[in-house]
Design a protein around this motif. Structure first.
Motif, PDB file in Angstrom:
ATOM      1  N   VAL A  10       0.845  -1.202   0.000  1.00 12.24           N
ATOM      2  CA  VAL A  10       0.000   0.000   0.000  1.00 12.24           C
ATOM      3  C   VAL A  10       0.878   1.250   0.000  1.00 12.24           C
ATOM      4  O   VAL A  10       0.626   2.199  -0.755  1.00 12.24           O
ATOM      5  CB  VAL A  10      -0.970  -0.007   1.207  1.00 12.24           C
ATOM      6  CG1 VAL A  10      -1.718   1.317   1.318  1.00 12.24           C
ATOM      7  CG2 VAL A  10      -1.951  -1.167   1.113  1.00 12.24           C
ATOM      8  N   ALA A  20       2.215   1.729  -3.402  1.00 13.14           N
ATOM      9  CA  ALA A  20       1.196   2.240  -4.328  1.00 13.14           C
ATOM     10  C   ALA A  20       0.984   3.739  -4.139  1.00 13.14           C
ATOM     11  O   ALA A  20       0.834   4.478  -5.113  1.00 13.14           O
ATOM     12  CB  ALA A  20      -0.122   1.488  -4.128  1.00 13.14           C
ATOM     13  N   VAL A  21       1.001   4.191  -2.897  1.00  6.29           N
ATOM     14  CA  VAL A  21       0.822   5.624  -2.619  1.00  6.29           C
ATOM     15  C   VAL A  21       1.961   6.432  -3.224  1.00  6.29           C
ATOM     16  O   VAL A  21       1.766   7.544  -3.731  1.00  6.29           O
ATOM     17  CB  VAL A  21       0.727   5.875  -1.091  1.00  6.29           C
ATOM     18  CG1 VAL A  21       0.785   7.355  -0.764  1.00  6.29           C
ATOM     19  CG2 VAL A  21      -0.552   5.259  -0.535  1.00  6.29           C
ATOM     20  N   ARG A  29      -0.887   3.338 -10.304  1.00  3.08           N
ATOM     21  CA  ARG A  29      -1.435   3.263  -8.942  1.00  3.08           C
ATOM     22  C   ARG A  29      -2.737   2.458  -8.935  1.00  3.08           C
ATOM     23  O   ARG A  29      -2.976   1.653  -8.036  1.00  3.08           O
ATOM     24  CB  ARG A  29      -1.721   4.675  -8.400  1.00  3.08           C
ATOM     25  CG  ARG A  29      -0.539   5.351  -7.784  1.00  3.08           C
ATOM     26  CD  ARG A  29      -0.943   6.547  -6.935  1.00  3.08           C
ATOM     27  NE  ARG A  29      -1.843   7.484  -7.588  1.00  3.08           N
ATOM     28  CZ  ARG A  29      -1.434   8.544  -8.295  1.00  3.08           C
ATOM     29  NH1 ARG A  29      -0.144   8.802  -8.432  1.00  3.08           N
ATOM     30  NH2 ARG A  29      -2.313   9.347  -8.851  1.00  3.08           N
ATOM     31  N   ALA A  50      -3.346  -0.919  -6.900  1.00  5.68           N
ATOM     32  CA  ALA A  50      -4.409  -0.980  -5.896  1.00  5.68           C
ATOM     33  C   ALA A  50      -5.320  -2.181  -6.147  1.00  5.68           C
ATOM     34  O   ALA A  50      -5.697  -2.896  -5.211  1.00  5.68           O
ATOM     35  CB  ALA A  50      -5.218   0.312  -5.899  1.00  5.68           C
ATOM     36  N   SER A  99      -3.919   3.297   3.553  1.00  8.81           N
ATOM     37  CA  SER A  99      -3.172   4.351   2.852  1.00  8.81           C
ATOM     38  C   SER A  99      -3.370   5.709   3.511  1.00  8.81           C
ATOM     39  O   SER A  99      -2.872   6.715   3.008  1.00  8.81           O
ATOM     40  CB  SER A  99      -3.619   4.420   1.389  1.00  8.81           C
ATOM     41  OG  SER A  99      -4.938   4.929   1.307  1.00  8.81           O
ATOM     42  N   LEU A 152      -4.150   7.488  -1.067  1.00 14.65           N
ATOM     43  CA  LEU A 152      -4.042   6.779  -2.341  1.00 14.65           C
ATOM     44  C   LEU A 152      -5.009   7.407  -3.342  1.00 14.65           C
ATOM     45  O   LEU A 152      -6.222   7.262  -3.236  1.00 14.65           O
ATOM     46  CB  LEU A 152      -4.349   5.290  -2.141  1.00 14.65           C
ATOM     47  CG  LEU A 152      -4.129   4.382  -3.334  1.00 14.65           C
ATOM     48  CD1 LEU A 152      -2.685   4.448  -3.827  1.00 14.65           C
ATOM     49  CD2 LEU A 152      -4.493   2.948  -2.988  1.00 14.65           C
TER      50      LEU A 152
END
Length: 197
Positions: free
Chosen positions: A28, A31-32, A40, A44, A76, A80
């Motif tokens: 996570v 991804a952020v 992204r 996710a 997140s 996110l």
């Protein structure tokens, strides 16, 4: 204690949702940090698919997919930036704790009789003599004997019950032990516990 090469969980940042583990939290966080929104989004979706496989028994729940995306948003810290397939605006409510319930702090003179018996004592103080009062006295006396028997490991003295009944009703109830008969169930429990010893 810092030893080079060793990394303890106690030294790491606390997990937001520990049930998913540190690897999911790291995914996570990754991804952020991604710059491209499309990347992204793919990341996710892959994370949610992994979370779904981790706890398959939750698939039976109607709001299963909603919860997964809510959990992703919470992990997140709502940072996110993706197009969520569901509304995650209420996800923060998952982490809110209910208000603590007030604990009843009423004091009773002896705990082994319990609060309800003391409520009966208060009622007996104001009742007029009659059949209803006699029935309530019998009910209270038998329950007192059972409670006393449980708390004193089988020993429940009739005289103790009578004196306590008089004491806690401010003398308005005087139990005549020559005439009053305790229920067999109250006496039987006392006898059983005495025999076990």
């Amino acid at each position: 204690m810092n030893i080079e090469g060793l990394d303890y969980n106690t030294q790491r940042e606390k997990l937001v949702l520990p049930e998913y583990g540190r690897e999911i939290q790291n995914m996570v966080d990754h991804a952020v940090a991604l710059k491209d929104k499309a990347e992204r989004q793919r990341c996710a979706e892959a994370i949610v698919a992994i979370m779904d496989r981790m706890i398959p028994q939750n698939r039976e729940n109607a709001d299963h997919i909603q919860k997964l995306w809510d959990h992703l948003a919470i992990m997140s810290d709502f940072k996110l930036d993706i197009d969520y397939p569901v509304d995650v605006s209420q996800a923060g409510n998952i982490m809110s704790r209910p208000e603590p319930m007030p604990y009843p702090m009423t004091q009773i003179p002896v705990r082994h009789y319990g609060k309800m018996i003391f409520e009966i004592f208060d009622k007996l103080k104001t009742m007029e003599p009659g059949q209803e009062r006699d029935a309530l006295v019998a009910l209270a006396a038998n329950q007192m004997k059972r409670n006393l028997s449980q708390w004193s490991h089988g020993f429940a003295d009739d005289e103790k019950v009578a004196s306590d009944l008089a004491r806690y009703t401010d003398g308005s109830v005087q139990l005549d032990l020559d005439k009053f008969q305790f229920d067999k169930s109250a006496s039987r429990e006392t006898d059983k516990k005495r025999k076990k010893k």
